[in-house]
Design an enzyme around this catalytic site. Sequence first.
Site, PDB file in Angstrom:
ATOM      1  N   ASP A  52       0.818  -1.210   0.000  1.00 29.41           N
ATOM      2  CA  ASP A  52       0.000   0.000   0.000  1.00 29.41           C
ATOM      3  C   ASP A  52       0.852   1.260   0.000  1.00 29.41           C
ATOM      4  O   ASP A  52       2.059   1.218   0.244  1.00 29.41           O
ATOM      5  CB  ASP A  52      -0.908   0.025   1.229  1.00 29.41           C
ATOM      6  CG  ASP A  52      -1.925  -1.102   1.224  1.00 29.41           C
ATOM      7  OD1 ASP A  52      -2.236  -1.605   0.130  1.00 29.41           O
ATOM      8  OD2 ASP A  52      -2.406  -1.471   2.311  1.00 29.41           O
ATOM      9  N   TYR A 110       6.400  -9.988   7.373  1.00 25.63           N
ATOM     10  CA  TYR A 110       6.245  -8.539   7.548  1.00 25.63           C
ATOM     11  C   TYR A 110       6.707  -8.163   8.945  1.00 25.63           C
ATOM     12  O   TYR A 110       6.599  -8.955   9.890  1.00 25.63           O
ATOM     13  CB  TYR A 110       4.780  -8.121   7.408  1.00 25.63           C
ATOM     14  CG  TYR A 110       4.270  -8.006   5.997  1.00 25.63           C
ATOM     15  CD1 TYR A 110       4.343  -6.789   5.312  1.00 25.63           C
ATOM     16  CD2 TYR A 110       3.684  -9.090   5.351  1.00 25.63           C
ATOM     17  CE1 TYR A 110       3.854  -6.663   4.023  1.00 25.63           C
ATOM     18  CE2 TYR A 110       3.191  -8.969   4.061  1.00 25.63           C
ATOM     19  CZ  TYR A 110       3.281  -7.757   3.403  1.00 25.63           C
ATOM     20  OH  TYR A 110       2.800  -7.639   2.130  1.00 25.63           O
TER      21      TYR A 110
END
Length: 256
Positions: A52, A110
């Site tokens: 994003d 992540y």
Amino acid sequence: MKRIRIIVAYDGTGYCGWQIQPNGITIEEVLNHALSGLLGEPIRIIGASRTDSGVHALGNVAVFDTKTRIPPERISYALNQHLPDDIVIVRSEEVPGDWHPRYCNCVKTYEYHIFNAKVPDPVRRRTAYFVSYPLDLGEMRRAAAYLIGEHDFASFCNIKTSVEDTVRTIYELEILERSVQGPEDYRDGREIRIRIRGNGFLYNMVRIIVGTLLRVGRKYYTPEQVKEILEAKNRQAAGVTAPPQGLVLEKIEYPL
């Protein structure tokens, strides 16, 4: 024609995410332009993970097809000369012509970075989320344990997603900390890393998990409520979406 795989690292601060879109510059757009100029042919890369706006990466993966005679392992060095300082090609290599970064089984890791202190640190403003209030990491770790394993993560998915299957598997979810080194006013602070390793993630899933765990750390939720949120399969049940600047795609691992 040969297929080249590249490992891409970037500071996502100045970009509207990975995927090309009409409202701003993206990582994919910059790479396509740089590769087309370098190789003298139209190039369209295929990325493994569409991060994003504002999200960073150390190990995103992409492929492209080319007729170039440049040795595959040298493309990374040549391409870096054509890229801005906030995008780096870590490695380049040839892969089979049918290898696709999205259709192969993989494990993604992540990390979400939090700077927990009394005052914000301007040096960390692009790479960590500043949290001024105390956090109970013990309670956050208890809550995180409920999310490990295979579950339906519909409660932790942005409602704008178009996927039908919201079942994913989280292999590891660690909450790590270390004391801050630096000027006296910052020494009471700490750096917190929420490290998540799984077989795939839904739209905003990691950031919603982080936002929910932060509510546990602040005693708005109990750890047991996170289990209830998971079972609710309803986005409205979970916490807010944590901001993007703390999130880093660390690596994507593919089976040999």
